[in-house]
Design a protein around this motif. Sequence first.
Motif, PDB file in Angstrom:
ATOM      1  N   TYR A 138      17.256  -2.896  -4.897  1.00  0.00           N
ATOM      2  CA  TYR A 138      16.036  -2.156  -5.218  1.00  0.00           C
ATOM      3  C   TYR A 138      16.296  -1.449  -6.542  1.00  0.00           C
ATOM      4  N   GLY A 143       8.504   4.993 -10.655  1.00  0.00           N
ATOM      5  CA  GLY A 143       7.431   4.437  -9.817  1.00  0.00           C
ATOM      6  C   GLY A 143       7.172   2.956 -10.011  1.00  0.00           C
ATOM      7  N   ILE A 145       8.749  -0.757  -9.636  1.00  0.00           N
ATOM      8  CA  ILE A 145       9.792  -1.199  -8.705  1.00  0.00           C
ATOM      9  C   ILE A 145      10.005  -2.713  -8.711  1.00  0.00           C
ATOM     10  N   ALA A 158      10.055  -2.571   1.955  1.00  0.00           N
ATOM     11  CA  ALA A 158       8.710  -1.997   2.131  1.00  0.00           C
ATOM     12  C   ALA A 158       8.503  -0.933   1.060  1.00  0.00           C
ATOM     13  N   GLY A 160       5.692   1.835  -0.692  1.00  0.00           N
ATOM     14  CA  GLY A 160       4.434   2.558  -0.525  1.00  0.00           C
ATOM     15  C   GLY A 160       3.693   2.696  -1.844  1.00  0.00           C
ATOM     16  N   GLU A 169       2.098  11.747  -0.150  1.00  0.00           N
ATOM     17  CA  GLU A 169       1.342  10.879   0.742  1.00  0.00           C
ATOM     18  C   GLU A 169       1.339   9.456   0.208  1.00  0.00           C
ATOM     19  N   ILE A 170       1.486   8.494   1.086  1.00  0.00           N
ATOM     20  CA  ILE A 170       1.295   7.107   0.668  1.00  0.00           C
ATOM     21  C   ILE A 170       0.044   6.570   1.342  1.00  0.00           C
ATOM     22  N   THR A 183       2.571   0.822 -11.080  1.00  0.00           N
ATOM     23  CA  THR A 183       1.331   1.588 -10.948  1.00  0.00           C
ATOM     24  C   THR A 183       1.075   2.372 -12.224  1.00  0.00           C
ATOM     25  N   GLY A 252     -11.685   8.737  -4.059  1.00  0.00           N
ATOM     26  CA  GLY A 252     -10.911   8.389  -2.874  1.00  0.00           C
ATOM     27  C   GLY A 252     -11.206   7.008  -2.322  1.00  0.00           C
ATOM     28  N   MET A 253     -12.035   6.238  -3.034  1.00  0.00           N
ATOM     29  CA  MET A 253     -12.290   4.864  -2.607  1.00  0.00           C
ATOM     30  C   MET A 253     -11.313   3.934  -3.327  1.00  0.00           C
TER      31      MET A 253
ATOM     32  N   ARG B  25     -11.829  12.603   4.054  1.00  0.00           N
ATOM     33  CA  ARG B  25     -11.547  11.176   3.945  1.00  0.00           C
ATOM     34  C   ARG B  25     -12.078  10.390   5.124  1.00  0.00           C
ATOM     35  N   ALA B 205     -11.922   3.165   1.945  1.00  0.00           N
ATOM     36  CA  ALA B 205     -11.515   4.539   1.627  1.00  0.00           C
ATOM     37  C   ALA B 205     -10.019   4.614   1.835  1.00  0.00           C
ATOM     38  N   ILE B 206      -9.329   5.285   0.927  1.00  0.00           N
ATOM     39  CA  ILE B 206      -7.873   5.361   1.090  1.00  0.00           C
ATOM     40  C   ILE B 206      -7.549   6.219   2.309  1.00  0.00           C
ATOM     41  N   GLN B 207      -6.446   5.879   2.951  1.00  0.00           N
ATOM     42  CA  GLN B 207      -6.028   6.622   4.136  1.00  0.00           C
ATOM     43  C   GLN B 207      -4.524   6.799   4.142  1.00  0.00           C
ATOM     44  N   ALA B 208      -4.097   7.991   4.454  1.00  0.00           N
ATOM     45  CA  ALA B 208      -2.662   8.276   4.461  1.00  0.00           C
ATOM     46  C   ALA B 208      -1.967   7.412   5.510  1.00  0.00           C
ATOM     47  N   GLN B 209      -0.803   6.871   5.134  1.00  0.00           N
ATOM     48  CA  GLN B 209      -0.030   6.018   6.030  1.00  0.00           C
ATOM     49  C   GLN B 209       1.279   6.714   6.378  1.00  0.00           C
ATOM     50  N   ALA B 211       4.891   5.444   7.310  1.00  0.00           N
ATOM     51  CA  ALA B 211       5.706   4.247   7.466  1.00  0.00           C
ATOM     52  C   ALA B 211       7.039   4.473   6.801  1.00  0.00           C
ATOM     53  N   ASN B 212       8.008   3.720   7.211  1.00  0.00           N
ATOM     54  CA  ASN B 212       9.339   3.807   6.640  1.00  0.00           C
ATOM     55  C   ASN B 212       9.389   2.910   5.410  1.00  0.00           C
ATOM     56  N   VAL B 213       9.362   3.520   4.223  1.00  0.00           N
ATOM     57  CA  VAL B 213       9.403   2.730   2.999  1.00  0.00           C
ATOM     58  C   VAL B 213      10.655   3.071   2.210  1.00  0.00           C
ATOM     59  N   GLY B 215      10.697   2.889  -1.161  1.00  0.00           N
ATOM     60  CA  GLY B 215      10.294   3.484  -2.424  1.00  0.00           C
ATOM     61  C   GLY B 215       8.801   3.617  -2.503  1.00  0.00           C
ATOM     62  N   VAL B 216       8.360   4.375  -3.509  1.00  0.00           N
ATOM     63  CA  VAL B 216       6.935   4.615  -3.668  1.00  0.00           C
ATOM     64  C   VAL B 216       6.549   4.304  -5.102  1.00  0.00           C
ATOM     65  N   SER B 217       5.483   3.522  -5.248  1.00  0.00           N
ATOM     66  CA  SER B 217       4.972   3.210  -6.573  1.00  0.00           C
ATOM     67  C   SER B 217       3.790   4.107  -6.854  1.00  0.00           C
TER      68      SER B 217
END
Lengths: 267, 240
Positions: A138, A143, A145, A158, A160, A169-170, A183, A252-253, B25, B205-209, B211-213, B215-217
């Motif tokens: 990795y 940000g 990746i 995985a 996010g 928050e993801i 991104t 937020g969409m 949301r 609509a975006i929604q908070a998740q 999960a075990n990740v 990394g984050v982009s």
Amino acid sequence: MMVLAGIEKRALKSAQSLRETQLIMGMPITVELVGHRPDREAMLADTFAHFTAIDEQFSTYKGTSEISRFNRGECTEAELSPDLRKIFALGETTRLETRGFFDMRRPDGLIDPSGIVKGWAIRNAAEALRARGFDNFYVEAGGDIQTAGIDARGLPWAIGIRSPFAVHEIVKVLFPRGKGVATSGTSIRGQHIYDPHAPSMPLTEVVSLTVIGPDILEADRFATAAFAMGSAGIGFIERLDGFEGYEIQANGMARATTGFAQLTATE
Amino acid sequence: MNNANLTNYVQQRRAAGINDDAIRRSLLAKGWHPDEIDEALGLRLAALSVGPSARPQRMRSKIALMLALAGITGVYALWQVFGTNTSAAAVLPLSAATQQPAQTQSQPQQSTTVHNATEPSSAPSSNTAPSQTATAPAAPPKPKGQYADGIYTGSVANAYYGNVQVQAIIQGGKIANVKFLQYPYTHSASMYINQQAMPYLTQEAIQAQSANVSGVSGATFTSEAFAQSLSSALNKAKNA
């Protein structure tokens, strides 16, 4: 204190993987190597040294960098290093591919290669890892990746997508399976991307655009360009073969390309 | 659900410990219009009255304090620069809004609410300077016309819980209006215009998740204040 530091280090180092984050190029850079090879520490150090060297050469924030010297007119195009020439060429290719939406030339006439350099640096780091037989890793810079193979759990990596509205928050989980994930957004260090066709026009509406491409260099340069296109960017990615995208708007969409759902599937 | 039920729903969710962000949301996802949601959340009417802080966070409070300081600095700078009652009045509400979170050590959604005080309607174009009545203290006079007339857009400034971007309208060398182009969780008319049909794209609509990740982009946040946006717009006006 030493004991605490030791614990922290162990937390990131196990038989399954070695992971470290350093602040280079003004951003956190994280490298994780999966598997327990005797040379993994050396490989990790080499990878970070690679990023440091790229920062020294291409940072516009460093007066001594090659790009700064070029921008001050202290060296001609003929005197450029092969690497900077490659980056200039990649920038020009991207400018043409994106109808000018990607442009390393800033409104003040100076060249800012950062739109290429980050993805290029990650891709080169990944190539160096593969060349030395590391297949599960990795590599992340700010940000963006690149993953390969499997993670420490033996599962596909995985990743996010961060909410542009809440830093912890993801809003999506992806399994890039070897593809690059980049991104572009307005929330990083203010507005760092502009539309070269109208430098004074603000980019509103779209606040985050994630692009998944064949590798991180491809994903990054097209994420930058498509973000500069505003609400047309996601359509541009949709028409681009081998790329998928996820756009988040200020309200937020979100809009996703047709193949995006496959990247979120666990199988 | 009618609008009265919507208000009840919001109250129930809040009582259950759900924060306004999450409520907003989920309502967006159910197809409620953002304006109706804002009204039910009380973002329009009782802009400054907010509920008790559920989970105060020191870090966020610090950021709120930084915003407040940036706001005050911005207002002071603007006074220096503009020196007309109108301009001071146009900017003062921003200062009042940013000071509020620092005083109350409020949590982020409260900050959002408070900021909405400067924008009585959701459409930024209707956001006229709230006190054109010259209640603001007089500032030292400056030569007229140091700013070129026109519309100047500021850079996007991150206010931790979202982006802020303003547009300064200069008439007769003075600020005639300051409009918000971007605002956390608010909407500009242009947003709807740009939702042109792209049938092949999926929309959600975006929604908070959770999960075990690995990394984050995404973009990272800075503590830069919205005042930055206004000052960049005014710089353009000065140099135009």
